[in-house]
Design an enzyme around this catalytic site. Sequence first.
Site, PDB file in Angstrom:
ATOM      1  N   ASP A   1      -2.181   9.406 -10.415  1.00  0.00           N
ATOM      2  CA  ASP A   1      -2.143   8.365 -11.454  1.00  0.00           C
ATOM      3  C   ASP A   1      -0.720   8.135 -11.948  1.00  0.00           C
ATOM      4  OD1 ASP A   1      -4.859   8.103 -11.241  1.00  0.00           O
ATOM      5  OD2 ASP A   1      -5.333   9.197 -13.085  1.00  0.00           O
TER       6      ASP A   1
ATOM      7  N   GLU B   1      -4.687   2.333  -4.174  1.00  0.00           N
ATOM      8  CA  GLU B   1      -3.221   2.371  -4.183  1.00  0.00           C
ATOM      9  C   GLU B   1      -2.615   1.100  -3.597  1.00  0.00           C
ATOM     10  OE1 GLU B   1      -4.590   4.789  -0.526  1.00  0.00           O
ATOM     11  OE2 GLU B   1      -5.277   4.373  -2.557  1.00  0.00           O
TER      12      GLU B   1
ATOM     13  N   ASP C   1       0.854  -1.182   0.000  1.00  0.00           N
ATOM     14  CA  ASP C   1       0.000   0.000   0.000  1.00  0.00           C
ATOM     15  C   ASP C   1       0.889   1.229   0.000  1.00  0.00           C
ATOM     16  OD1 ASP C   1      -2.903   1.094   0.583  1.00  0.00           O
ATOM     17  OD2 ASP C   1      -1.547   2.208   1.893  1.00  0.00           O
TER      18      ASP C   1
ATOM     19  N   HIS D   1      -5.515  14.258  -8.979  1.00  0.00           N
ATOM     20  CA  HIS D   1      -5.553  12.831  -9.305  1.00  0.00           C
ATOM     21  C   HIS D   1      -4.653  12.474 -10.483  1.00  0.00           C
ATOM     22  CE1 HIS D   1      -8.626  11.607  -6.436  1.00  0.00           C
ATOM     23  NE2 HIS D   1      -9.256  12.736  -6.701  1.00  0.00           N
TER      24      HIS D   1
ATOM     25  N   ASN E   1      -2.604  13.119  -3.800  1.00  0.00           N
ATOM     26  CA  ASN E   1      -3.804  13.446  -4.581  1.00  0.00           C
ATOM     27  C   ASN E   1      -4.392  14.792  -4.172  1.00  0.00           C
ATOM     28  OD1 ASN E   1      -4.057  11.362  -6.424  1.00  0.00           O
ATOM     29  ND2 ASN E   1      -5.275  10.082  -5.080  1.00  0.00           N
TER      30      ASN E   1
END
Length: 252
Positions: A101, A127, A84, A97, A92
């Site tokens: 990404d 994630e 994670d 975002h 973010n």
Amino acid sequence: TQNRAQQESLRAERLGTALAVAIDLIGISLSITLFMGIRRTRRERDSLSTAVSFDALTTALSRYQFQRRDPSTPASSAGVLLLDLDNFKATNDRYGHEAGDEVLKRVVERIREVIDKDDEIYRWGGEEFLVVLNAGTAAARVERVRQVMSQVEASPVLWHGHSLPVGISGGFLQHPLASDWETPLADSIGWVDAALYVAKNDGRGRIEQVTLSPSGSAVLKGRRPIDMAQLLDWQHRQFLMIETIAQAKKVS
């Protein structure tokens, strides 16, 4: 009368020939239409299969693809690593975002740089990433886990002039946990998920490995922890050990 009969016979013959040609043309047209339809259906099927098998953003295998494994089939020996990204929400929130990404894509690329061609990487959700280490010995898999952490955190991700920090936490085990446990690979997910939360709870930036004690091998057979609290309780009762096998240079 004979001439008329011959003319009628000739017209009937010509009509029959024309009708046969028309039927042949219709058959050819239907065959072509059917062939093109089958090709289009196969392309759509292959496209849909690809869409459900791979994550569109990172190109990692999809969680659905992992779930297609036959749950009744015991898996062979493998290392199971659940990762994670640490503080990903902050990236973010601060950069958007699109930046997040980019981080996800770069993380998958970095993991692929160090895992074996026979290993698998799945986008588990958000994630989170599941890495199945199929190749090598148990010791070699632990070393690859350490290489994964080192490679992922080696440098920030560059995005439009910004340096985006990357950190990971994880849970890991050697499947099966005990030699006499004949269980599918999916049974290991609950264990590594609980170990992941131990890593998060202990300050992030680390990967925790779960191993069983001799007593735990018998007592816990057929069981999985429902959460971190239960895993820690089993550790307290000496059914298992939790060991940090990889740690970031700078723990955030």
